[in-house]
Write a protein that holds these residues in place. Structure first.
Motif, mmCIF file in Angstrom:
data_model
loop_
_atom_site.group_PDB
_atom_site.id
_atom_site.type_symbol
_atom_site.label_atom_id
_atom_site.label_comp_id
_atom_site.label_asym_id
_atom_site.label_seq_id
_atom_site.Cartn_x
_atom_site.Cartn_y
_atom_site.Cartn_z
ATOM 1 N N VAL A 196 42.077 53.149 44.411
ATOM 2 C CA VAL A 196 40.938 53.647 44.566
ATOM 3 C C VAL A 196 40.700 54.291 46.140
ATOM 4 O O VAL A 196 39.787 54.935 46.304
ATOM 5 C CB VAL A 196 39.579 53.001 44.137
ATOM 6 N N ALA B 150 40.893 48.489 42.824
ATOM 7 C CA ALA B 150 39.385 47.803 42.739
ATOM 8 C C ALA B 150 39.655 46.867 41.337
ATOM 9 O O ALA B 150 38.965 45.680 41.205
ATOM 10 C CB ALA B 150 38.460 48.536 42.663
ATOM 11 N N ILE C 297 37.212 48.644 47.500
ATOM 12 C CA ILE C 297 37.089 50.075 47.466
ATOM 13 C C ILE C 297 37.021 50.922 48.671
ATOM 14 O O ILE C 297 37.107 52.151 48.454
ATOM 15 C CB ILE C 297 35.512 50.359 46.742
ATOM 16 N N ARG D 142 33.435 45.640 46.971
ATOM 17 C CA ARG D 142 32.409 45.831 46.086
ATOM 18 C C ARG D 142 31.628 44.476 45.056
ATOM 19 O O ARG D 142 30.422 44.367 44.827
ATOM 20 C CB ARG D 142 32.535 46.990 44.819
ATOM 21 N N VAL E 102 29.885 50.258 50.994
ATOM 22 C CA VAL E 102 30.749 51.415 50.226
ATOM 23 C C VAL E 102 31.957 51.796 51.156
ATOM 24 O O VAL E 102 32.684 52.421 50.458
ATOM 25 C CB VAL E 102 29.892 52.419 49.494
#
Lengths: 190, 390
Positions: free
Chosen positions: B152, B167, B196, B210, B241
């Motif tokens: 990811v 992830a 992430i 995350r 994020v």
């Protein structure tokens, strides 16, 4: 004078709506919903009265509002696009790809025209038109008009099956419980 | 009365002869006109390198002096290569390629290594390598990775090693030359870990977790877990994020829940904050990724408003670019934004005359016609001044 009265009425109405929505919708999601810990601003962004003027873009005109989720992906509505912005496989689990997008890229067509996807992978295509009559004619699984599920512009969107606020209390934030395939049978007749 | 049809009998030899002559004609035609249809399948989603030149788009628009120029989506063509067979997979452990990659489906992250742009495509569950010079696109096969590899995010360090976040499996792998896995970064068994985004310094690997809603620190070369980064106090990020580093080692963390970018020193002390919730210039709605240019300018992509905003220290808005509108500079749910100087020469010929570039900016768009947006930062000299070489 009339403007003042109208303004006061609007303010009362707005506060009432706000109070009602806070009452109806959990502000922070409970454990087990998948959205626990998230607050309103995770999805609902305020329209700010102020901003800052870019140093390299001088001018005297009013600062613009940027539109939210204003772009084209198949026939997804802005609500579905909002969901997709987090449900990408990194920030939140992805919706089934690429089958969803293959279907949604068939702009303006229904499932019966495009054909059923080979692998649903536990999810349903989004952006497709709910067309019970045509579906019945071509012997696709029978559909009946669903009044329990919302169909924005006559299409299946994320909110058709999911209540993102989790007010219904069903599993996976579903609008109707899918025990004994109840949710599926809302639209699909056997 | 039913209409009778009679099937005309064609001898088998004639049928095969017709088929063979068609193949022969195709080959002869290909030899004559240089068609490579049989060898190279034209690429679908990313425009061909031979595509007609499109007029660049300048930001900000006139009468302001432009500092960003969009030169269109990253272009290329897929190489025809057979996916690895069962025997090859059993021997080499390859799972992801080198299969034909005709179209980027949903790129989330990207980085630059040795003149190549590497893109994580979650739609194809693959790492895609694009050579911006030749336009060749191929998927990257990582040796020794299992079937359940779900990349990811991707980053690179100064030595050319790659760092890829998975992830789903809760691990980050370091990949050396030859695409062999050097080491794996994990948390303890009990700790939830869903990496992430990544940023790599000379000693550390910063990973956005995350599942833990925090940034983790690992020792880059040993893989040892050091601990969480800036995880207490009022400067804590609620829902990080994205992460990036500047030239001084300061750490930039995108907090999507607070619609802010927080800047910390390497010790985790909050230095400043960029942005606030909102939909006007200088504000952030759904910030997704942050990058810092070599000049210290901070770039923040926003998945709700489809723009990238540029701030100078401490937090002053310089300008913004992207937006909707269907031009070659438009964005569609932008995710990762990066800056890079190494590819400046590669793209120099595509930049408009008179524009003096300083570095490139690449934006991964999750949807839309041009998945990887290519921009250059620089300036147009004032009238009367000759442009100078970068």
């Amino acid at each position: 004078m009339y403007e003042l009265i109208a303004l006061a009425l609007n303010a009362v109405l707005f506060l009432g709506m706000l109070y009602g929505s806070v009452q109806d919708h959990p502000v922070v999601f409970a454990a087990g919903t998948g959205h626990e810990g998230l607050a309103c601003t995770t999805c609902h962004h305020p329209h700010a009265p102020l901003g800052s003027r870019p140093e390299w873009q001088p001018g005297t005109e009013e600062l613009p509002h940027f539109p939210y989720y204003d772009y084209q992906v198949g026939m997804l509505d802005d609500g579905s696009r909002l969901c997709l912005s987090c449900h990408d496989g990194a920030i939140a689990p992805a919706i089934s790809m690429p089958e969803h997008m293959q279907i949604t890229s068939q702009i303006g067509r229904s499932v019966s025209e495009v054909g059923r996807p080979k692998y649903l992978m536990g999810s349903h295509p989004v952006g497709v038109r709910y067309d019970a009559r045509k579906a019945a004619l071509v012997r696709q699984p029978g559909l009946r008009a669903g009044v329990e599920i919302p169909l924005p512009d006559g299409r299946i969107q994320c909110v058709s099956c999911h209540d993102p606020h989790g007010t219904t209390g069903h599993e996976n934030l579903l609008v109707v419980s899918n025990r004994r395939s109840e949710l599926c049978l809302t639209c699909h007749q056997l | 009365m039913p209409v009778r049809t009679r099937r005309i009998a064609v001898p088998r030899a004639v049928r095969w002869g017709t088929f063979a002559s068609m193949i022969g004609a195709c080959a002869a035609c290909a030899a004559l006109v240089g068609c490579r249809a049989a060898a190279v399948r034209p690429e679908g989603g990313v425009a061909s390198t031979q595509a007609a030149a499109v007029a660049p788009v300048f930001y900000p628009g006139p009468p302001a002096r432009a500092h960003i120029v969009a030169i269109g989506p990253l272009t290329g063509h897929a190489l025809a290569a057979k996916p690895p067979g069962k025997l090859r997979r059993a021997v080499t452990g390859e799972t992801t390629g080198p299969a034909l990659v005709s179209e980027l489906l949903r790129p989330l992250s990207l980085t630059v290594r040795a003149g190549q742009i590497l893109v994580v495509d979650v739609g194809r569950n693959a790492i895609v390598q694009i050579d911006p010079g030749t336009g060749e696109i191929r998927s990257v096969a990582l040796k020794g990775m299992g079937e359940f590899f779900r990349p990811v995010a991707i980053a690179t360090d100064g030595q050319g090693d790659l760092y890829v976040a998975d992830a789903q499996a809760g691990r980050v792998i370091a990949v050396g030359s030859g695409n062999t896995v050097l080491r794996t970064y994990r948390l303890g068994d009990s700790a939830p870990f869903a990496p992430i985004d990544l940023a790599v310094s000379a000693e550390r690997l910063y990973v956005v977790n995350r599942a833990g809603r925090r940034v983790e620190i690992f020792e880059r070369d040993s893989g040892r877990y050091v601990g969480p980064f800036a995880n207490s106090g009022p400067g804590r990020s609620a829902f990080p994020v994205g992460v990036a580093l500047d030239g001084e080692g300061n750490v930039y963390v995108v907090d999507m829940a607070a619609s802010r970018v927080r800047v910390y020193d390497p010790g985790g002390v909050l230095l400043r904050q960029i942005g606030a919730p909102g939909d006007r210039p200088g504000l952030l709605a759904q910030p997704r990724s942050v990058a810092v240019g070599p000049d210290g300018i901070t770039y923040v992509s926003d998945a709700a408003t489809q723009i990238v905003q540029m701030f100078r220290p401490p937090a002053s808005l310089l300008m913004y670019f992207g937006g909707t509108g269907g031009t070659i500079g438009s964005m569609t749910m932008p995710a990762k934004v990066i800056t890079d100087r190494t590819l400046l020469q590669t793209f120099a010929s595509r930049l408009p005359a008179g524009f003096v570039p300083q570095y490139m900016i690449f934006v991964a768009n999750q949807f839309g016609p041009g998945r990887i947006g290519v921009y250059a930062f620089g300036q147009v000299p004032p009238a009367g001044e000759e442009p100078t070489a970068p």
